[in-house]
Design a protein around this motif. Structure first.
Motif, PDB file in Angstrom:
ATOM      1  N   ARG A 149      16.968  32.497  57.046  1.00 41.24           N
ATOM      2  CA  ARG A 149      16.964  33.927  56.250  1.00 41.24           C
ATOM      3  C   ARG A 149      17.817  34.718  57.012  1.00 41.24           C
ATOM      4  NH1 ARG A 149      17.990  34.342  52.319  1.00 41.24           N
ATOM      5  NH2 ARG A 149      17.222  36.361  51.760  1.00 41.24           N
ATOM      6  N   SER A 203      13.853  40.833  54.704  1.00 36.12           N
ATOM      7  CA  SER A 203      13.336  39.400  55.222  1.00 36.12           C
ATOM      8  C   SER A 203      12.249  39.481  56.335  1.00 36.12           C
ATOM      9  CB  SER A 203      14.303  38.489  55.522  1.00 36.12           C
ATOM     10  OG  SER A 203      15.119  37.996  54.389  1.00 36.12           O
ATOM     11  N   ILE A 213      12.402  32.138  58.630  1.00 40.74           N
ATOM     12  CA  ILE A 213      12.942  33.243  59.020  1.00 40.74           C
ATOM     13  C   ILE A 213      14.377  33.111  59.722  1.00 40.74           C
ATOM     14  CG2 ILE A 213      11.836  33.900  61.101  1.00 40.74           C
ATOM     15  CD1 ILE A 213      12.836  36.318  58.482  1.00 40.74           C
ATOM     16  N   SER A 243      19.423  24.941  53.527  1.00 38.16           N
ATOM     17  CA  SER A 243      18.001  24.947  52.805  1.00 38.16           C
ATOM     18  C   SER A 243      17.618  23.605  52.213  1.00 38.16           C
ATOM     19  CB  SER A 243      18.091  26.014  51.537  1.00 38.16           C
ATOM     20  OG  SER A 243      18.166  27.385  52.045  1.00 38.16           O
ATOM     21  N   ASN A 259      21.607  33.501  57.656  1.00 39.83           N
ATOM     22  CA  ASN A 259      22.264  33.729  56.121  1.00 39.83           C
ATOM     23  C   ASN A 259      22.753  35.028  56.035  1.00 39.83           C
ATOM     24  OD1 ASN A 259      20.811  30.371  54.211  1.00 39.83           O
ATOM     25  ND2 ASN A 259      22.041  30.733  56.316  1.00 39.83           N
ATOM     26  N   GLU A 260      21.956  35.894  55.824  1.00 39.13           N
ATOM     27  CA  GLU A 260      22.081  37.071  55.571  1.00 39.13           C
ATOM     28  C   GLU A 260      23.153  37.832  56.478  1.00 39.13           C
ATOM     29  OE1 GLU A 260      21.398  37.840  52.686  1.00 39.13           O
ATOM     30  OE2 GLU A 260      19.565  36.989  52.154  1.00 39.13           O
ATOM     31  N   GLU A 313      11.689  37.624  47.641  1.00 40.72           N
ATOM     32  CA  GLU A 313      11.844  37.277  49.053  1.00 40.72           C
ATOM     33  C   GLU A 313      10.805  36.369  49.482  1.00 40.72           C
ATOM     34  OE1 GLU A 313      13.663  36.676  52.504  1.00 40.72           O
ATOM     35  OE2 GLU A 313      14.556  37.462  50.637  1.00 40.72           O
ATOM     36  N   LYS A 318      11.741  32.747  48.260  1.00 41.14           N
ATOM     37  CA  LYS A 318      12.693  32.296  49.142  1.00 41.14           C
ATOM     38  C   LYS A 318      12.159  31.793  50.600  1.00 41.14           C
ATOM     39  CE  LYS A 318      16.182  34.947  47.365  1.00 41.14           C
ATOM     40  NZ  LYS A 318      17.441  36.228  47.739  1.00 41.14           N
ATOM     41  N   LEU A 319      11.210  32.771  50.986  1.00 40.55           N
ATOM     42  CA  LEU A 319      10.614  32.087  52.400  1.00 40.55           C
ATOM     43  C   LEU A 319       9.559  30.811  52.288  1.00 40.55           C
ATOM     44  CD1 LEU A 319       9.857  35.869  53.709  1.00 40.55           C
ATOM     45  CD2 LEU A 319      11.446  33.893  54.889  1.00 40.55           C
TER      46      LEU A 319
END
Length: 501
Positions: A321, A337, A318, A183, A324-325, A35, A38-39
């Motif tokens: 993230r 996240s 964030i 992204s 998206n989630e 994670e 990704k961040l």
């Protein structure tokens, strides 16, 4: 897995992004590393983009130093007051797309991203027309706030030259959020970096070589901002966002009322934060030794501003993230996240805090030759260090709020914490109790700290499964459903036929 009816507060605290509980330290660190990667993939380029675009105005001010002191003051005043006001409103209204585009992307409703961006263009450029009088009547506005006449007159002239930049703001921020939700942050960073280098060259050419003065400074800044806009739009037109951009559509003019309300909420949320720090300087100007107080507060806000640019990158990361989630229906991944980004941001904040305390007698020196101002800033080191720590976590929590679509809620929280608690307390401590700069800064920290605590409590108490369901409802509300089978296969939404591909 937790029972279906169990509240978010009673579910296992640490769960992986694939909705499984973490059963070992090894599994936790493995998921944390994934994670975190990704961040940082999102945050790193986002930080560079924020710094590069923030630097365009700063570079213009540096080159304006080759002009007269009056022209330098005029450029600085327009950049801080007139353009600063427009910038805050535009980036705030554009951040509505962080919620909508991010959740639509997570839900795989790619065709809606282009529709949302076009709706934002309509709303933001309409807002630009509404803001035009601020540029046209800049002289009277500056004089109303007590600015010196010659500076007001020159700054007003420069503001007229900078009207193209206003509309560049209106086009740029929807493009940024559109790319950011997918992204495409590295592309944004490259374009912003090229624009910054080109701006340095143009500023040197127009101001130093051609000696065009204020018109040259304005031309270089306008051109550079439009390079950012056109570079991003050309990237989209070249087909690097397949499915997300299917051409211009009449659907951009549907549902503008609800879209505008979310955009206005986003603008109010961010502007209340930006103006909070501007008003600290106003309060400092009311102290007994106003000249020293304003200088000390300005140095701290200047340093804090550069730090905030870093955490705006985390804010963007964030937000992407979370949206998206939630859009993908993975609430536990969203919670994970938040944990990762808060730990990462707080770690950097602690590092900044330590640097300020260690260099408390050194960091004011580059900003002023006045020993008195240096002493005031050094005496503020402990409070300033605490502010840097709070400012590392607070933008992250604001990013969580944007990703979840809580803009109106946070706007009310900011109004209460900053303007009902922070500023009045700062004025009381600074002026009435004669604590000076320390009093004003203590009030500011109290407001930021209270806002951080409230947002932390809301984040911990949130039922993220419910938020994921609301994300789906939001996508349905603004046209993310109703596809025919043929439209699904072609990746276009049947209510948003393109009129120009």
């Amino acid at each position: 897995m937790a029972p279906q009816g169990e509240s978010a507060l009673h579910r296992p605290l640490l769960e992986t992004p694939d909705e499984d509980e973490i059963t070992s330290a090894k599994q936790f660190f493995s998921q944390y590393a994934a994670e975190s990667k990704k961040l940082w993939y999102l945050a790193g380029p986002a930080i560079f983009t924020a710094v590069a675009q923030y630097s365009l105005g700063a570079i213009t001010q540096v080159f304006a130093g080759h002009l007269t002191t009056l022209e330098l003051d005029a450029v600085s005043t327009e950049n801080m007051v007139i353009a600063g006001l427009a910038f805050g409103i535009m980036i705030g209204m554009g951040s509505a797309l962080e919620t909508l585009c991010g959740q639509a992307y997570g839900a795989n409703q790619l065709s809606m991203l282009g529709v949302y961006m076009q709706r934002s263009w309509v709303i933001l450029n309409t807002t630009c027309l509404i803001l035009l009088p601020i540029y046209i009547f800049a002289y009277h506005i500056l004089r109303f706030f007590g600015e010196e006449e010659e500076i007001s007159r020159m700054a007003a002239r420069f503001a007229l030259y900078m009207i193209p930049q206003l509309f560049a703001y209106g086009c740029n921020f929807p493009l940024q959020k559109f790319l950011q939700s997918q992204s495409k942050v590295m592309t944004m960073a490259w374009i912003s970096g090229v624009a910054m280098l080109f701006h340095i060259f143009l500023s040197w050419l127009f101001i130093v070589q051609f000696q065009w003065g204020l018109p040259g400074a304005a031309a270089s800044l306008n051109i550079s901002w439009w390079i950012v806009v056109l570079g991003q739009f050309i990237y989209i037109l070249l087909g690097y966002c397949p499915g997300a951009w299917t051409g211009f559509t009449w659907g951009a003019f549907r549902g503008l009322g609800a879209f505008a309300r979310l955009s206005i909420a986003s603008a109010i949320m961010l502007c209340l934060e930006f103006w909070y720090y501007m008003l600290l300087v106003v309060l400092a100007g009311r102290l007994k030794n106003a000249e020293v107080a304003v200088a000390a507060i300005s140095i701290c806000i200047n340093l804090s501003g550069w730090e905030i640019m870093i955490f705006l990158g985390f804010n963007a990361a964030i937000s992407v993230r979370i949206s998206n989630e939630l859009g993908a229906g993975r609430p536990r991944a969203a919670k994970f996240s938040i944990l990762v980004v808060v730990v990462s941001a707080a770690s950097i904040g602690i590092a900044f805090m330590a640097l300020v305390l260690i260099l408390r007698n050194v960091y004011p020196i580059p900003f002023t030759n006045s020993k008195e101002v240096q002493e005031v800033v050094s005496n503020l080191a402990v409070l300033f260090a605490l502010a840097l720590l709070l400012n590392s976590v607070q933008p992250v929590l604001s990013g969580v709020a944007v990703g979840a679509g809580w803009q109106w809620l946070v706007a009310y929280i900011n109004l209460g914490c900053y303007y009902i608690v922070g500023l009045p307390l700062g004025f009381f401590l600074g002026s009435k109790l004669n604590l000076g700069v320390k009093g004003i800064w203590s009030g500011m920290i109290t407001g930021v700290g209270l806002q951080t605590l409230v947002l932390t409590g809301i984040t911990l108490a949130t039922n993220w499964k419910k938020e994921a369901a609301q994300a789906e409802s939001r996508i349905r509300k603004w046209g993310g459903v109703g596809m025919s089978k043929n439209d699904e296969e072609n990746g276009t939404e049947n209510n948003h036929k393109p009129f120009l591909a």
